[in-house]
Design a protein around this motif. Structure first.
Motif, PDB file in Angstrom:
ATOM      1  N   ARG A   1       0.741  -1.161  -0.309  1.00 48.65           N
ATOM      2  CA  ARG A   1      -0.422  -0.106  -0.296  1.00 48.65           C
ATOM      3  C   ARG A   1       0.612   0.954   0.050  1.00 48.65           C
ATOM      4  NH1 ARG A   1      -3.711  -2.973   3.733  1.00 48.65           N
ATOM      5  NH2 ARG A   1      -2.045  -1.683   5.208  1.00 48.65           N
ATOM      6  N   ALA A   2       2.373   0.586   0.713  1.00 45.83           N
ATOM      7  CA  ALA A   2       2.735   2.201   0.769  1.00 45.83           C
ATOM      8  C   ALA A   2       3.222   2.734  -0.503  1.00 45.83           C
ATOM      9  CB  ALA A   2       3.605   1.882   1.982  1.00 45.83           C
ATOM     10  N   LEU A   3       3.889   1.496  -0.959  1.00 44.85           N
ATOM     11  CA  LEU A   3       4.706   1.743  -2.220  1.00 44.85           C
ATOM     12  C   LEU A   3       3.500   1.828  -3.417  1.00 44.85           C
ATOM     13  CD1 LEU A   3       6.655  -1.147  -1.894  1.00 44.85           C
ATOM     14  CD2 LEU A   3       7.329   0.985  -2.359  1.00 44.85           C
ATOM     15  N   ARG A   4       2.020   1.700  -3.871  1.00 44.47           N
ATOM     16  CA  ARG A   4       1.718   2.218  -4.674  1.00 44.47           C
ATOM     17  C   ARG A   4       0.760   3.486  -3.993  1.00 44.47           C
ATOM     18  NH1 ARG A   4      -0.978  -3.330  -3.766  1.00 44.47           N
ATOM     19  NH2 ARG A   4      -0.256  -4.760  -5.518  1.00 44.47           N
ATOM     20  N   ARG A   5       1.115   3.883  -3.236  1.00 45.67           N
ATOM     21  CA  ARG A   5       0.779   5.427  -2.872  1.00 45.67           C
ATOM     22  C   ARG A   5       1.674   6.695  -3.863  1.00 45.67           C
ATOM     23  NH1 ARG A   5      -0.563   4.031   2.273  1.00 45.67           N
ATOM     24  NH2 ARG A   5       0.908   4.077   3.176  1.00 45.67           N
ATOM     25  N   HIS A   6       2.906   5.753  -3.917  1.00 41.29           N
ATOM     26  CA  HIS A   6       4.108   6.531  -4.405  1.00 41.29           C
ATOM     27  C   HIS A   6       4.419   6.013  -6.494  1.00 41.29           C
ATOM     28  CE1 HIS A   6       5.756   8.904  -1.385  1.00 41.29           C
ATOM     29  NE2 HIS A   6       5.426   7.823  -0.996  1.00 41.29           N
ATOM     30  N   GLY A   7       2.831   5.980  -6.435  1.00 37.77           N
ATOM     31  CA  GLY A   7       2.772   5.252  -8.340  1.00 37.77           C
ATOM     32  C   GLY A   7       3.658   3.801  -8.374  1.00 37.77           C
ATOM     33  N   LEU A   8       3.615   2.612  -7.356  1.00 37.52           N
ATOM     34  CA  LEU A   8       5.000   1.778  -7.902  1.00 37.52           C
ATOM     35  C   LEU A   8       3.534   0.560  -8.041  1.00 37.52           C
ATOM     36  CD1 LEU A   8       7.290   3.354  -5.990  1.00 37.52           C
ATOM     37  CD2 LEU A   8       7.609   2.294  -8.069  1.00 37.52           C
ATOM     38  N   GLU A   9       3.166   0.404  -8.728  1.00 36.21           N
ATOM     39  CA  GLU A   9       2.391  -0.798  -9.265  1.00 36.21           C
ATOM     40  C   GLU A   9       2.600  -2.220  -9.115  1.00 36.21           C
ATOM     41  OE1 GLU A   9      -1.435   0.231  -8.836  1.00 36.21           O
ATOM     42  OE2 GLU A   9      -1.005   2.319  -8.262  1.00 36.21           O
ATOM     43  N   ALA A  10       3.072  -2.270  -9.446  1.00 40.01           N
ATOM     44  CA  ALA A  10       3.861  -3.424 -10.127  1.00 40.01           C
ATOM     45  C   ALA A  10       4.801  -4.412  -8.919  1.00 40.01           C
ATOM     46  CB  ALA A  10       4.460  -3.915 -11.283  1.00 40.01           C
ATOM     47  N   VAL A  11       4.814  -4.241  -7.549  1.00 39.65           N
ATOM     48  CA  VAL A  11       5.327  -4.354  -6.594  1.00 39.65           C
ATOM     49  C   VAL A  11       5.031  -5.908  -6.399  1.00 39.65           C
ATOM     50  CG1 VAL A  11       5.751  -4.465  -3.887  1.00 39.65           C
ATOM     51  CG2 VAL A  11       4.258  -2.787  -4.515  1.00 39.65           C
ATOM     52  N   ALA A  12       7.071  -6.042  -6.299  1.00 39.59           N
ATOM     53  CA  ALA A  12       7.490  -7.794  -6.313  1.00 39.59           C
ATOM     54  C   ALA A  12       7.866  -8.207  -4.908  1.00 39.59           C
ATOM     55  CB  ALA A  12       7.929  -8.785  -7.697  1.00 39.59           C
ATOM     56  N   GLY A  13       7.755  -9.603  -4.538  1.00 40.15           N
ATOM     57  CA  GLY A  13       8.040  -9.863  -3.521  1.00 40.15           C
ATOM     58  C   GLY A  13       8.840 -11.293  -4.345  1.00 40.15           C
ATOM     59  N   VAL A  14      10.373 -11.331  -3.741  1.00 36.19           N
ATOM     60  CA  VAL A  14      10.346 -12.632  -3.851  1.00 36.19           C
ATOM     61  C   VAL A  14      11.325 -12.723  -2.623  1.00 36.19           C
ATOM     62  CG1 VAL A  14      12.807 -10.876  -4.502  1.00 36.19           C
ATOM     63  CG2 VAL A  14      12.964 -13.830  -5.491  1.00 36.19           C
ATOM     64  N   ASP A  15      11.699 -14.968  -2.823  1.00 31.13           N
ATOM     65  CA  ASP A  15      11.905 -15.086  -1.604  1.00 31.13           C
ATOM     66  C   ASP A  15      12.458 -16.576  -2.102  1.00 31.13           C
ATOM     67  OD1 ASP A  15      12.946 -15.819   0.663  1.00 31.13           O
ATOM     68  OD2 ASP A  15      10.945 -16.001   1.975  1.00 31.13           O
ATOM     69  N   GLU A  16      13.138 -17.727  -0.783  1.00 28.04           N
ATOM     70  CA  GLU A  16      13.785 -19.183  -1.676  1.00 28.04           C
ATOM     71  C   GLU A  16      13.456 -19.916  -1.086  1.00 28.04           C
ATOM     72  OE1 GLU A  16      15.801 -20.576   0.753  1.00 28.04           O
ATOM     73  OE2 GLU A  16      15.805 -19.069   1.485  1.00 28.04           O
ATOM     74  N   ALA A  17      13.665 -21.403  -1.524  1.00 31.17           N
ATOM     75  CA  ALA A  17      13.559 -22.134  -0.018  1.00 31.17           C
ATOM     76  C   ALA A  17      14.578 -23.575  -1.028  1.00 31.17           C
ATOM     77  CB  ALA A  17      11.494 -22.717  -0.598  1.00 31.17           C
ATOM     78  N   GLY A  18      15.482 -23.958   0.992  1.00 31.60           N
ATOM     79  CA  GLY A  18      16.336 -25.358   0.746  1.00 31.60           C
ATOM     80  C   GLY A  18      17.870 -24.250  -0.094  1.00 31.60           C
ATOM     81  N   ARG A  19      17.771 -22.920   0.867  1.00 35.11           N
ATOM     82  CA  ARG A  19      19.223 -22.859   0.633  1.00 35.11           C
ATOM     83  C   ARG A  19      20.342 -23.213   1.626  1.00 35.11           C
ATOM     84  NH1 ARG A  19      20.298 -16.428   2.060  1.00 35.11           N
ATOM     85  NH2 ARG A  19      18.863 -17.021   3.848  1.00 35.11           N
ATOM     86  N   GLY A  20      19.411 -23.598   3.018  1.00 31.31           N
ATOM     87  CA  GLY A  20      19.937 -24.698   4.484  1.00 31.31           C
ATOM     88  C   GLY A  20      19.737 -25.924   4.152  1.00 31.31           C
ATOM     89  N   ALA A  21      19.674 -26.514   2.789  1.00 33.36           N
ATOM     90  CA  ALA A  21      19.430 -28.088   2.626  1.00 33.36           C
ATOM     91  C   ALA A  21      20.270 -28.076   2.125  1.00 33.36           C
ATOM     92  CB  ALA A  21      18.043 -28.138   1.801  1.00 33.36           C
ATOM     93  N   CYS A  22      21.286 -30.174   2.622  1.00 36.53           N
ATOM     94  CA  CYS A  22      22.090 -30.399   1.919  1.00 36.53           C
ATOM     95  C   CYS A  22      21.935 -31.246   0.731  1.00 36.53           C
ATOM     96  CB  CYS A  22      23.060 -31.011   2.958  1.00 36.53           C
ATOM     97  SG  CYS A  22      22.670 -32.245   3.996  1.00 36.53           S
TER      98      CYS A  22
END
Length: 219
Positions: free
Chosen positions: A21-42
């Motif tokens: 919501r905060a970013l869209r108030r500044h005109g940044l509509e496409a806010v992407a989140g990114v994350d991973e799974a498995g970094r600590g697995a061997c």
């Protein structure tokens, strides 16, 4: 990585969708989140997810939270909702061989970059979980415990975790002695005992000290 746009603030009580919501108030509509799974697995692949949720009620995913805090069934339900509601989403899988070739930190950064690049809708801004990721081509922010406080990162976390868990269940059928279906390749007592008894499987990451030790290689 940059800061939030000048004048933007996100209150502690803003809720899971406060950053978007905060970013869209500044005109940044496409806010992407990114994350991973498995970094600590061997063992097994590293998986990264990226997600852009729509504004308003359409982007509110019932039950959404950090994937590590959800039960398996709850994650699957959230996964279906995220895929259905997202403006754009992507998942990237890096094999155990690529993790060994690049090293885990470099592999992790590369997976996150690829996930953002594969989004069908270009991101205006990217939120990452915990640490900055350069080379994304757009401004962004590293959010401490981001998968617990930013909806788009939580959604990306669910995409990555569910995808990786499914892949590990497939590997469990191929290599049942290691019980990948239960611990998903993380270093649990059960996994450690299997490594000691059987040695590494072909899908273990040979850069990990415990895997090298089980293989009789210098650490």
């Amino acid at each position: 990585m940059s800061l939030l746009p000048k004048g933007s603030t996100v209150r502690r009580d803003a809720g899971l969708y406060g950053y978007e919501r905060a970013l869209r108030r500044h005109g940044l509509e496409a806010v992407a989140g990114v994350d991973e799974a498995g970094r600590g697995a061997c063992a097994g692949p590293l998986v990264a997810g990226a997600c852009i949720l729509p504004p308003g009620r359409g982007g509110v995913v019932p039950g959404l939270a950090d994937s590590k805090l959800l039960t398996e069934k709850a994650r699957e339900r959230c996964y279906d909702q995220v895929v259905r509601r997202a403006v754009a989403w992507s998942v990237v899988v890096l094999s155990h061989e690529e993790c060994d070739r690049l090293g885990m930190h470099v592999a992790n950064i590369e997976a996150l970059r690829r996930a953002v690049a594969l989004l069908d809708v270009p991101a205006d801004y990217v939120l990452t979980d915990g640490f900055p990721v350069d080379g994304l081509g757009v401004p962004g922010l590293a959010v401490w415990k981001g998968d617990r406080v930013a909806a788009c990162i939580s959604a990306a976390s669910v995409l990555a975790k569910v995808t990786r868990d499914r892949l590990m269940r497939d590997l469990d059928r191929e290599w049942p002695a290691y019980d990948f279906g239960t611990h998903k390749g993380y270093i649990t007592d059960t996994h450690t005992r299997a490594l000691e008894e059987h040695g590494p499987s072909p899908v273990h990451r040979m850069r990990f000290v415990n895997v090298r030790r089980a293989a009789g290689l210098p650490s």
